[in-house]
Write a protein that holds these residues in place. Structure first.
Motif, PDB file in Angstrom:
ATOM      1  N   ASN A   1       0.816  -1.221   0.000  1.00 50.22           N
ATOM      2  CA  ASN A   1       0.000   0.000   0.000  1.00 50.22           C
ATOM      3  C   ASN A   1       0.845   1.264   0.000  1.00 50.22           C
ATOM      4  N   ILE A   2       1.972   1.195  -0.689  1.00 48.47           N
ATOM      5  CA  ILE A   2       2.791   2.384  -0.882  1.00 48.47           C
ATOM      6  C   ILE A   2       2.251   3.113  -2.117  1.00 48.47           C
ATOM      7  N   PRO A   3       1.878   4.379  -1.992  1.00 48.41           N
ATOM      8  CA  PRO A   3       1.291   5.073  -3.150  1.00 48.41           C
ATOM      9  C   PRO A   3       2.316   5.285  -4.259  1.00 48.41           C
ATOM     10  N   GLY A   4       1.843   5.157  -5.479  1.00 51.91           N
ATOM     11  CA  GLY A   4       2.688   5.475  -6.623  1.00 51.91           C
ATOM     12  C   GLY A   4       2.965   4.317  -7.539  1.00 51.91           C
ATOM     13  N   GLN A   5       2.324   4.317  -8.712  1.00 55.63           N
ATOM     14  CA  GLN A   5       2.639   3.374  -9.782  1.00 55.63           C
ATOM     15  C   GLN A   5       2.838   4.198 -11.048  1.00 55.63           C
ATOM     16  N   PHE A   6       4.064   4.293 -11.472  1.00 56.63           N
ATOM     17  CA  PHE A   6       4.423   5.206 -12.552  1.00 56.63           C
ATOM     18  C   PHE A   6       4.775   4.377 -13.790  1.00 56.63           C
ATOM     19  N   GLY A   7       3.745   4.128 -14.617  1.00 56.54           N
ATOM     20  CA  GLY A   7       3.959   3.265 -15.783  1.00 56.54           C
ATOM     21  C   GLY A   7       4.301   1.854 -15.373  1.00 56.54           C
ATOM     22  N   ASN A   8       3.602   1.333 -14.361  1.00 52.69           N
ATOM     23  CA  ASN A   8       3.829  -0.026 -13.870  1.00 52.69           C
ATOM     24  C   ASN A   8       3.283  -1.006 -14.910  1.00 52.69           C
ATOM     25  N   VAL A   9       4.161  -1.597 -15.710  1.00 54.36           N
ATOM     26  CA  VAL A   9       3.722  -2.371 -16.867  1.00 54.36           C
ATOM     27  C   VAL A   9       4.352  -3.751 -16.857  1.00 54.36           C
ATOM     28  N   GLY A  10       3.598  -4.725 -17.330  1.00 52.15           N
ATOM     29  CA  GLY A  10       4.080  -6.100 -17.391  1.00 52.15           C
ATOM     30  C   GLY A  10       2.968  -7.027 -17.856  1.00 52.15           C
ATOM     31  N   PHE A  11       2.896  -8.216 -17.267  1.00 52.49           N
ATOM     32  CA  PHE A  11       1.970  -9.231 -17.770  1.00 52.49           C
ATOM     33  C   PHE A  11       1.058  -9.750 -16.661  1.00 52.49           C
ATOM     34  N   TYR A  12      -0.197  -9.935 -17.045  1.00 54.48           N
ATOM     35  CA  TYR A  12      -1.268 -10.418 -16.169  1.00 54.48           C
ATOM     36  C   TYR A  12      -1.621 -11.815 -16.654  1.00 54.48           C
ATOM     37  N   MET A  13      -1.387 -12.833 -15.812  1.00 55.81           N
ATOM     38  CA  MET A  13      -1.492 -14.228 -16.256  1.00 55.81           C
ATOM     39  C   MET A  13      -2.522 -14.999 -15.441  1.00 55.81           C
ATOM     40  N   THR A  14      -3.366 -15.744 -16.142  1.00 63.72           N
ATOM     41  CA  THR A  14      -4.422 -16.534 -15.506  1.00 63.72           C
ATOM     42  C   THR A  14      -4.410 -17.963 -16.041  1.00 63.72           C
ATOM     43  N   ASN A  15      -5.338 -18.776 -15.539  1.00 65.40           N
ATOM     44  CA  ASN A  15      -5.541 -20.172 -15.962  1.00 65.40           C
ATOM     45  C   ASN A  15      -4.448 -21.111 -15.444  1.00 65.40           C
ATOM     46  N   TRP A  16      -3.807 -20.740 -14.341  1.00 71.72           N
ATOM     47  CA  TRP A  16      -2.773 -21.584 -13.753  1.00 71.72           C
ATOM     48  C   TRP A  16      -3.323 -22.922 -13.290  1.00 71.72           C
ATOM     49  N   GLU A  17      -4.616 -22.960 -12.990  1.00 68.22           N
ATOM     50  CA  GLU A  17      -5.217 -24.203 -12.478  1.00 68.22           C
ATOM     51  C   GLU A  17      -5.141 -25.340 -13.495  1.00 68.22           C
ATOM     52  N   GLN A  18      -4.944 -25.004 -14.758  1.00 69.08           N
ATOM     53  CA  GLN A  18      -4.893 -26.025 -15.808  1.00 69.08           C
ATOM     54  C   GLN A  18      -3.479 -26.558 -16.046  1.00 69.08           C
ATOM     55  N   MET A  19      -2.501 -26.059 -15.297  1.00 70.04           N
ATOM     56  CA  MET A  19      -1.125 -26.508 -15.499  1.00 70.04           C
ATOM     57  C   MET A  19      -0.945 -27.935 -14.974  1.00 70.04           C
ATOM     58  N   ASP A  20      -0.322 -28.771 -15.802  1.00 66.98           N
ATOM     59  CA  ASP A  20      -0.115 -30.156 -15.392  1.00 66.98           C
ATOM     60  C   ASP A  20       1.219 -30.298 -14.669  1.00 66.98           C
ATOM     61  N   THR A  21       1.608 -31.530 -14.395  1.00 64.46           N
ATOM     62  CA  THR A  21       2.779 -31.777 -13.558  1.00 64.46           C
ATOM     63  C   THR A  21       4.088 -31.880 -14.335  1.00 64.46           C
ATOM     64  N   SER A  22       4.070 -31.660 -15.632  1.00 63.14           N
ATOM     65  CA  SER A  22       5.320 -31.712 -16.392  1.00 63.14           C
ATOM     66  C   SER A  22       6.084 -30.396 -16.244  1.00 63.14           C
ATOM     67  N   LEU A  23       7.318 -30.388 -16.749  1.00 65.31           N
ATOM     68  CA  LEU A  23       8.144 -29.202 -16.652  1.00 65.31           C
ATOM     69  C   LEU A  23       7.771 -28.206 -17.747  1.00 65.31           C
ATOM     70  N   HIS A  24       7.713 -26.920 -17.389  1.00 67.94           N
ATOM     71  CA  HIS A  24       7.277 -25.886 -18.332  1.00 67.94           C
ATOM     72  C   HIS A  24       8.279 -24.736 -18.369  1.00 67.94           C
ATOM     73  N   HIS A  25       8.305 -24.041 -19.531  1.00 65.39           N
ATOM     74  CA  HIS A  25       9.116 -22.838 -19.704  1.00 65.39           C
ATOM     75  C   HIS A  25       8.194 -21.657 -20.004  1.00 65.39           C
ATOM     76  N   LEU A  26       8.377 -20.574 -19.283  1.00 65.74           N
ATOM     77  CA  LEU A  26       7.671 -19.326 -19.531  1.00 65.74           C
ATOM     78  C   LEU A  26       8.740 -18.274 -19.794  1.00 65.74           C
ATOM     79  N   VAL A  27       8.765 -17.740 -21.009  1.00 67.71           N
ATOM     80  CA  VAL A  27       9.855 -16.867 -21.428  1.00 67.71           C
ATOM     81  C   VAL A  27       9.352 -15.443 -21.674  1.00 67.71           C
ATOM     82  N   VAL A  28       9.989 -14.494 -21.019  1.00 69.94           N
ATOM     83  CA  VAL A  28       9.793 -13.074 -21.347  1.00 69.94           C
ATOM     84  C   VAL A  28      11.012 -12.641 -22.138  1.00 69.94           C
ATOM     85  N   ARG A  29      10.805 -11.964 -23.247  1.00 64.33           N
ATOM     86  CA  ARG A  29      11.938 -11.540 -24.075  1.00 64.33           C
ATOM     87  C   ARG A  29      11.791 -10.072 -24.462  1.00 64.33           C
TER      88      ARG A  29
END
Length: 440
Positions: free
Chosen positions: A388-416
């Motif tokens: 609750n610290i005030p101030g978000q100045f162009g706070n930008v990135g990624f909003y990710m959902t549907n994690w409940e569908q992830m299975d037990t294998s190994l996965h790669h999530l790449v930001v480039r």
């Protein structure tokens, strides 16, 4: 370590095909080979990463005896390159600092990397190099334009020649900082998985700008066994594991765990930051031992970087989605910015200022269940729970959902991210979207 399916970044058209026109190098015809690879070459900023399986004729030779050359401007000369070891599960292998350097044979899992900008012309006859045992002509063809370029891998077992002195990226171990002549990135001291510093190099003064980053934020929000759940980067335990610094790229690995409940933490999540002169990627390697949906519901993860609004920094503009006009980062959530979050659902974005442009996107393995979109908050008065610290100045990135569908294998999530001095949004997006696909 967890098992990985590994990945290829280039598709092989032909392997082990002997050249029809022999080189005038005094080598037996059987020692000359040709590898033809399809890879985007529309930008000099693209790295070309070839695995040993792409270069079968070199497999088995000592990696330290492999040298890369190109014919450029009538001169056959060494180019910057590096060979990085990987195991059969696709994990980078690091030489421990201070340990004796042991030579190893180049195998099918290892990676040989160089830049598109160092491709040369076709050589009709190779110069005779002392101690040369084998040679491979590597032909790179752009799949869209058909444009071709060549590099030559020579195996030289005696009288090692000089390598190129050029370096595209460097690493300062004492400060845990990666830098090139375009950018500098620094990481958190207590949590080295977090990017806490980003500087542009001013092309006129050759000095780095002030830090453009206030902080990097991670939020996990949802329900754990039906109860509300919130975890942030403060709940992470992170350590720097290994770094390999070469002339073409710096590979930097962190090991991280998130607190789930009391002293219970997740299995280790590895993040490999891979930096080039004009590009970097963050590969988050997730190995979940149980279906996420067993315990969590409505789980949302946001990973963002909040900008710095200190005096003297240049104004930034964010572009994303189908919008033609940029959104000025000024600490006021405009109607355009609100509409962007509500309706655009952009998959990537560009941050531009007087120094240049940075295009940022994500790459997922085939079948990865996560849904992702760009998230932007630009409000200097907005609170961000739980701090609750005030101030978000162009706070930008990624909003990710549907994690409940992830299975037990190994996965790669790449930001480039591609970082260029050219302040051109269309060119930056084309650069990002035209890059080689990542297949894990």
């Amino acid at each position: 370590m967890p098992r990985s399916r590994g990945y290829l970044r280039a598709r092989v058209f032909a392997l082990g095909i002997f050249l029809i026109s022999p080189f005038e190098s005094g080598l037996a015809a059987a020692s000359l080979s040709h590898a033809s690879v399809s890879h985007p070459t529309s930008s000099r900023y693209y790295p070309i990463v070839l695995k040993g399986v792409n270069l079968q004729a070199l497999v088995g030779y000592t990696a330290d005896n492999i040298y890369l050359y190109a014919l450029q401007g009538g001169e056959f000369k060494p180019i910057p390159y590096q060979i990085d070891r990987k195991d059969s599960d696709g994990w980078f292998q690091f030489d421990r600092e201070g340990a004796a350097q042991k030579s190893h044979a180049f195998d099918e899992n290892d990676e040989c990397v160089f830049m598109v900008g160092d491709l040369g012309q076709k050589v009709e006859s190779l110069p005779n190099k002392p101690g040369q045992a084998a040679a491979t002509e590597i032909e790179i063809t752009d799949p869209k334009t058909g444009k071709r370029g060549w590099v030559y891998a020579l195996v030289i077992e005696q009288s090692p020649p000089k390598k190129s002195s050029q370096r595209y990226v460097g690493y300062d171990r004492d400060r845990d900082v990666v830098e090139s002549d375009i950018y500098r990135i620094g990481f958190g001291k207590d949590k080295p998985m977090l990017i806490t510093e980003f500087y542009w190099m001013d092309p006129e003064t050759r000095a780095y700008s002030p830090n453009l980053i206030d902080t990097m934020k991670i939020r996990h929000i949802g329900k754990l066994l039906g109860a509300s759940f919130l975890r942030t980067d403060a709940d992470y335990k992170s350590k720097l594991v290994d770094v390999k610094a070469g002339p073409v790229r710096v590979i930097r690995r962190t090991a991280n765990k998130v607190r789930i409940l009391w002293f219970l933490r997740t299995p280790t999540i590895y993040i490999d930051y891979i930096h080039y002169g004009n590009y970097f990627e963050a590969d988050t390697i997730i190995d979940v031992p149980f279906p996420v949906g067993w315990f969590f519901s409505n789980l949302v993860t946001t990973t963002t970087i909040d900008g710095n609004n200190a005096a003297g920094l240049p104004p930034n503009t964010i572009y994303g989605g189908a919008r033609r006009e940029g959104m000025l980062v000024d600490g006021v959530m405009s109607s355009d910015e609100k509409q962007f979050n509500e309706s655009e659902h952009a998959a990537d974005f560009v941050l531009a200022n007087k120094y240049g442009a940075m295009a940022v996107g994500q790459a997922f393995e085939k079948g990865f269940p996560i849904h992702s979109r760009v998230s932007l908050i630009d409000d200097v008065n907005a609170l961000d729970p739980p701090e609750n610290i005030p101030g978000q100045f162009g706070n930008v990135g990624f909003y990710m959902t549907n994690w409940e569908q992830m299975d037990t294998s190994l996965h790669h999530l790449v930001v480039r991210a591609f970082i260029t001095r050219e302040n051109s949004v269309p060119a930056s997006l084309e650069l990002l979207r035209g890059a080689a696909a990542f297949v894990y």
